[in-house]
Design a protein around this motif. Structure first.
Motif, PDB file in Angstrom:
ATOM      1  N   ILE A  66       8.881  14.917  37.053  1.00  0.00           N
ATOM      2  CA  ILE A  66       7.649  14.525  37.646  1.00  0.00           C
ATOM      3  C   ILE A  66       7.503  13.151  37.978  1.00  0.00           C
ATOM      4  CG2 ILE A  66       6.315  16.606  36.910  1.00  0.00           C
ATOM      5  CD1 ILE A  66       4.638  14.605  34.944  1.00  0.00           C
ATOM      6  N   ILE A  67       6.875  12.626  38.923  1.00  0.00           N
ATOM      7  CA  ILE A  67       6.457  11.535  39.252  1.00  0.00           C
ATOM      8  C   ILE A  67       4.928  11.413  39.110  1.00  0.00           C
ATOM      9  CG2 ILE A  67       6.211   9.571  41.069  1.00  0.00           C
ATOM     10  CD1 ILE A  67       8.719  10.727  42.465  1.00  0.00           C
ATOM     11  N   THR A  68       4.432  10.308  38.144  1.00  0.00           N
ATOM     12  CA  THR A  68       3.227  10.414  37.540  1.00  0.00           C
ATOM     13  C   THR A  68       2.684   8.975  37.564  1.00  0.00           C
ATOM     14  OG1 THR A  68       1.679  11.290  35.893  1.00  0.00           O
ATOM     15  CG2 THR A  68       3.550  10.203  35.179  1.00  0.00           C
ATOM     16  N   ALA A  69       1.244   8.972  37.128  1.00  0.00           N
ATOM     17  CA  ALA A  69       0.853   7.569  37.092  1.00  0.00           C
ATOM     18  C   ALA A  69       0.557   6.777  38.424  1.00  0.00           C
ATOM     19  CB  ALA A  69       1.094   6.510  36.195  1.00  0.00           C
ATOM     20  N   GLY A  70       0.066   7.555  39.496  1.00  0.00           N
ATOM     21  CA  GLY A  70       0.172   7.086  40.959  1.00  0.00           C
ATOM     22  C   GLY A  70       1.483   6.545  41.377  1.00  0.00           C
ATOM     23  N   GLN A  71       2.509   7.405  41.184  1.00  0.00           N
ATOM     24  CA  GLN A  71       3.792   7.370  41.755  1.00  0.00           C
ATOM     25  C   GLN A  71       4.315   6.147  40.982  1.00  0.00           C
ATOM     26  OE1 GLN A  71       4.980   9.498  44.335  1.00  0.00           O
ATOM     27  NE2 GLN A  71       2.851  10.247  43.336  1.00  0.00           N
ATOM     28  N   ALA A  72       3.945   5.667  40.131  1.00  0.00           N
ATOM     29  CA  ALA A  72       4.392   4.352  39.219  1.00  0.00           C
ATOM     30  C   ALA A  72       5.660   4.834  38.290  1.00  0.00           C
ATOM     31  CB  ALA A  72       3.573   3.667  38.685  1.00  0.00           C
ATOM     32  N   LEU A  73       5.622   5.904  37.687  1.00  0.00           N
ATOM     33  CA  LEU A  73       6.553   6.185  36.878  1.00  0.00           C
ATOM     34  C   LEU A  73       7.226   7.593  36.902  1.00  0.00           C
ATOM     35  CD1 LEU A  73       4.516   5.359  33.600  1.00  0.00           C
ATOM     36  CD2 LEU A  73       6.376   4.208  34.474  1.00  0.00           C
ATOM     37  N   ALA A  74       8.435   7.716  37.065  1.00  0.00           N
ATOM     38  CA  ALA A  74       9.460   8.848  37.432  1.00  0.00           C
ATOM     39  C   ALA A  74       9.901   9.181  35.989  1.00  0.00           C
ATOM     40  CB  ALA A  74      10.451   8.586  38.169  1.00  0.00           C
ATOM     41  N   VAL A 149      13.054   1.833  32.265  1.00  0.00           N
ATOM     42  CA  VAL A 149      13.875   2.925  32.675  1.00  0.00           C
ATOM     43  C   VAL A 149      13.282   4.049  33.586  1.00  0.00           C
ATOM     44  CG1 VAL A 149      15.502   2.414  30.810  1.00  0.00           C
ATOM     45  CG2 VAL A 149      13.793   4.251  30.483  1.00  0.00           C
ATOM     46  N   ALA A 150      11.843   4.045  33.710  1.00  0.00           N
ATOM     47  CA  ALA A 150      11.077   4.984  34.156  1.00  0.00           C
ATOM     48  C   ALA A 150      10.278   4.507  35.419  1.00  0.00           C
ATOM     49  CB  ALA A 150       9.834   5.510  33.208  1.00  0.00           C
ATOM     50  N   ALA A 151      10.334   3.152  35.399  1.00  0.00           N
ATOM     51  CA  ALA A 151       9.831   2.620  36.747  1.00  0.00           C
ATOM     52  C   ALA A 151      10.171   3.260  38.096  1.00  0.00           C
ATOM     53  CB  ALA A 151       9.747   1.254  36.563  1.00  0.00           C
ATOM     54  N   LEU A 155       7.035  -3.068  41.380  1.00  0.00           N
ATOM     55  CA  LEU A 155       6.212  -3.772  40.588  1.00  0.00           C
ATOM     56  C   LEU A 155       6.144  -3.456  39.474  1.00  0.00           C
ATOM     57  CD1 LEU A 155       3.407  -4.850  42.970  1.00  0.00           C
ATOM     58  CD2 LEU A 155       4.606  -6.380  41.900  1.00  0.00           C
ATOM     59  N   THR A 156       6.095  -2.129  38.907  1.00  0.00           N
ATOM     60  CA  THR A 156       5.947  -1.839  37.751  1.00  0.00           C
ATOM     61  C   THR A 156       7.245  -2.326  36.841  1.00  0.00           C
ATOM     62  OG1 THR A 156       4.762   0.158  38.481  1.00  0.00           O
ATOM     63  CG2 THR A 156       5.982   0.529  36.492  1.00  0.00           C
ATOM     64  N   MET A 157       8.442  -2.138  37.321  1.00  0.00           N
ATOM     65  CA  MET A 157       9.553  -2.595  36.853  1.00  0.00           C
ATOM     66  C   MET A 157       9.327  -4.087  36.505  1.00  0.00           C
ATOM     67  SD  MET A 157      13.467  -1.921  38.330  1.00  0.00           S
ATOM     68  CE  MET A 157      13.253  -0.221  38.058  1.00  0.00           C
ATOM     69  N   PHE A 158       8.903  -5.003  37.338  1.00  0.00           N
ATOM     70  CA  PHE A 158       8.604  -6.462  37.208  1.00  0.00           C
ATOM     71  C   PHE A 158       7.846  -6.340  36.009  1.00  0.00           C
ATOM     72  CE2 PHE A 158       6.313 -10.188  37.558  1.00  0.00           C
ATOM     73  CZ  PHE A 158       7.088 -11.134  37.495  1.00  0.00           C
ATOM     74  N   ILE A 159       6.590  -5.715  35.790  1.00  0.00           N
ATOM     75  CA  ILE A 159       5.852  -5.719  34.717  1.00  0.00           C
ATOM     76  C   ILE A 159       6.885  -5.361  33.481  1.00  0.00           C
ATOM     77  CG2 ILE A 159       3.818  -4.887  33.772  1.00  0.00           C
ATOM     78  CD1 ILE A 159       2.656  -4.581  36.632  1.00  0.00           C
ATOM     79  N   ALA A 160       7.110  -4.412  33.387  1.00  0.00           N
ATOM     80  CA  ALA A 160       8.084  -3.722  32.298  1.00  0.00           C
ATOM     81  C   ALA A 160       8.899  -4.708  32.131  1.00  0.00           C
ATOM     82  CB  ALA A 160       8.720  -2.506  32.589  1.00  0.00           C
ATOM     83  N   LEU A 161       9.686  -5.555  32.700  1.00  0.00           N
ATOM     84  CA  LEU A 161      10.675  -6.438  32.405  1.00  0.00           C
ATOM     85  C   LEU A 161       9.999  -7.623  31.695  1.00  0.00           C
ATOM     86  CD1 LEU A 161      13.654  -7.905  33.167  1.00  0.00           C
ATOM     87  CD2 LEU A 161      12.512  -8.856  35.302  1.00  0.00           C
ATOM     88  N   ARG A 293      18.612   3.402  38.838  1.00  0.00           N
ATOM     89  CA  ARG A 293      17.582   3.869  39.689  1.00  0.00           C
ATOM     90  C   ARG A 293      17.438   3.407  40.886  1.00  0.00           C
ATOM     91  NH1 ARG A 293      13.811   7.539  38.410  1.00  0.00           N
ATOM     92  NH2 ARG A 293      14.485   7.722  35.984  1.00  0.00           N
ATOM     93  N   VAL A 294      17.464   1.699  40.725  1.00  0.00           N
ATOM     94  CA  VAL A 294      17.297   0.834  42.051  1.00  0.00           C
ATOM     95  C   VAL A 294      18.374   1.134  42.885  1.00  0.00           C
ATOM     96  CG1 VAL A 294      17.307  -1.380  42.929  1.00  0.00           C
ATOM     97  CG2 VAL A 294      15.781  -0.832  40.995  1.00  0.00           C
ATOM     98  N   PHE A 295      19.571   1.172  42.592  1.00  0.00           N
ATOM     99  CA  PHE A 295      20.577   1.289  43.499  1.00  0.00           C
ATOM    100  C   PHE A 295      21.007   2.957  44.004  1.00  0.00           C
ATOM    101  CE2 PHE A 295      21.133  -3.005  42.299  1.00  0.00           C
ATOM    102  CZ  PHE A 295      21.149  -3.558  43.526  1.00  0.00           C
ATOM    103  N   GLN A 296      20.639   3.964  43.023  1.00  0.00           N
ATOM    104  CA  GLN A 296      21.004   5.152  43.444  1.00  0.00           C
ATOM    105  C   GLN A 296      19.734   5.938  44.065  1.00  0.00           C
ATOM    106  OE1 GLN A 296      23.471   7.425  40.767  1.00  0.00           O
ATOM    107  NE2 GLN A 296      24.815   5.602  40.381  1.00  0.00           N
TER     108      GLN A 296
END
Length: 517
Positions: A66-74, A149-151, A155-161, A293-296
């Motif tokens: 699933i994709i959840t949290a307002g499309q922020a996490l897969a 790894v779930a972002a 922007l979610t990925m940047f915050i997790a970073l 995830r980013v490139f594939q």
């Protein structure tokens, strides 16, 4: 008046993240409320229980897609596999972090504010119990990696970073001995990491601009919008290519790929060895999970454009890691350049355009994580009066002084070299095979040639340990405590089992190798 609609959140699917971040916050309260003499036991137990609980939730969520949290996490196969890998490897790292039998008081400074090399610093190095703040910092970092790894948007990925990077900067500065070297390592990592984060954020801005103007869609940085924009956006492709390049810089920095690798040897050498092992295993899993995830997913339709560039980066990374490893005289720096070379091999898997390539990359990350944590567990044991003896000349004759631990380290080095019946051989086969089938023969040839070069420094250490006479400067190998023994045995056994019988983990990775889009 428009009614505000909150995004739907599947709390069970994101429970591993919530458990780790909640435990990190609880650890901060423990520091404030629990008496000092109990903090170490309470914090270590709390961190290990949290990792176990989070891992249990990952297993229970195995069928979630699933994709959840307002499309922020897969939450999909690769997310769950990599989250499980991070948690298992983090548990091993916590065992190393929590051991206080090898070094009296532990590997961490008792009071971080003490001036390095002062009389107070020398007194604290003699056995005062180390900081227990390392546990909430570590659990914050683990939580950030699970988000990374779930972002499902940039922007979610940047915050997790930032969530997992900031604790690592602090952890690198907290070594009990060689404080100046440790603080220098942390400062270099922090400054270069800040630049890499800025590049990443600038790339996010450019990609946002590129997604503007798609018919029927508003601009955004979620991966579905970016994927659609690659084929439909009327914006200049310069925005796309510049944005991809800047994002790649931020992610390749974390992956320790050349030419963004320069922090790695200094940080690996200066950081407390358990933290070095944690970064070498878990940070690499997180960084490559995000790269995949980013490139594939987001940029899948632009692979014709980025494959030659990332391929050149992979070859350069393999060459830099292999060639410079030959010149090293410090075991931690040698393992750092080995880590750089392995980042190059993993990039081959990232560029393999198939499900098998994704599965092979995930398998490689797990296999390498077990081996590298076991290697750093052995490094913590080879000591003299001044702490760890990491200069290679000091390891001469170690096989005669402590044949059991020298044999374990020899086995781990042979795995790094890719010798059959070790996880190093099966993991290289798992990524080179799909790359060859996908028409990336040039990357496979570069990988095989650099593997041959990289075997030399490994075998040089083996020869030094077994065929040299122990000298007066040859250090002793400490008898490990229960925590270090457990981490070391888990790493060595996993390296053996994944070399002899890799099929169960390969099948698990193959079954998980499909992104939710």
């Amino acid at each position: 008046m428009t009614e505000l609609k909150l995004p739907s959140i599947d709390y069970a699917a994101i429970s591993p993240i919530l458990i780790m971040l909640g435990t990190a916050l609880l650890g901060v309260l423990v520091e404030a409320l629990v008496p000092r003499r109990w903090r170490h036991v309470v914090q270590l137990t709390l961190a290990l229980l949290a990792v176990l609980a989070a891992l249990t939730m990952v297993v229970l969520s195995a069928d979630e897609r699933i994709i959840t949290a307002g499309q922020a996490l897969a939450i999909d196969g690769p997310t769950l596999f990599l989250q499980g890998a991070i948690l298992v490897l983090a548990a091993m790292a916590l065992l190393l972090i929590g051991d206080r039998s090898v070094e009296r008081g532990g590997a961490f400074v008792a009071q971080a504010a003490v001036t390095a090399e002062s009389a107070d610093d020398r007194r604290q190095a003699e056995g005062r119990n180390g900081l227990t703040e390392v546990y909430p910092l570590t659990t914050f970092a683990i939580g950030g990696m699970l988000i990374f790894v779930a972002a499902n948007d940039l922007l979610t990925m940047f915050i997790a970073l930032e969530v997992f990077s900031l604790p690592l900067y602090l952890l690198c500065a907290l070594a009990r001995r060689r404080r100046l070297l440790s603080q220098e390592a942390a400062m270099k990592y922090f400054l270069l990491g800040a630049y890499a984060s800025a590049f990443f954020l600038f790339g996010v801005a450019l990609i946002y601009g590129f997604t503007a103007g798609i018919p029927g869609r508003s601009a955004g940085v979620d991966f579905a919008t970016i994927h659609a924009a690659v084929g439909e956006s009327p914006a200049s492709p310069v925005l796309l290519f510049a944005g991809m390049a800047l994002l790649a810089i931020g992610l390749l920095f974390k992956a320790a790929a050349a030419p963004f690798h320069v922090w790695t040897p200094d940080v690996y050498q200066g950081a407390p060895t358990p933290v070095t092992g944690f970064m070498a295993a878990c940070t690499k899993v997180a960084a490559f999970g995000a790269l995949l995830r980013v490139f594939q997913v987001a940029f899948a339709d632009a692979n014709w454009d980025f494959t030659p560039v990332l391929g050149a980066v992979a070859v350069l990374t393999m060459l830099v890691g292999a060639v410079l490893a030959v010149t090293q005289t410090d075991i931690k720096r040698l393992l750092a350049y080995s880590s750089i070379a392995n980042a190059g091999y993993l990039l081959v898997g990232v560029l393999a355009p198939s499900r098998d390539g994704l599965a092979g990359t995930m398998f490689y990350l797990v296999a390498y994580g077990f081996s590298v944590l076991a290697a750093f567990a052995v490094v913590t044991l080879v000591r003299d009066d001044d702490g760890e003896a990491t200069h290679l000349s000091r390891w001469a004759g170690l096989g005669r002084r402590s044949p059991f631990f020298a044999a374990l380290f020899t086995f781990i080095l042979l795995a790094f070299a890719g010798i059959p019946l070790t996880s190093g051989f099966t993991s290289k086969f798992a990524i080179f095979g799909p790359a060859l089938e996908g028409g990336q023969a040039w990357l496979v040839i570069a990988g095989v040639l650099t593997s041959m070069i990289l075997a030399f420094p490994y075998l040089r250490v083996v020869v030094m340990m077994w065929l040299s006479e122990p000298g007066e400067s040859t250090p002793t190998v400490m008898v490990p405590g229960g925590l270090t023994s457990a981490a070391l045995m888990i790493g060595v056994l996993a390296t053996l089992v994944l070399g002899v019988a890799p099929a169960p983990l390969l099948d698990l990775a193959a079954g998980a190798a499909e992104f939710v889009r």
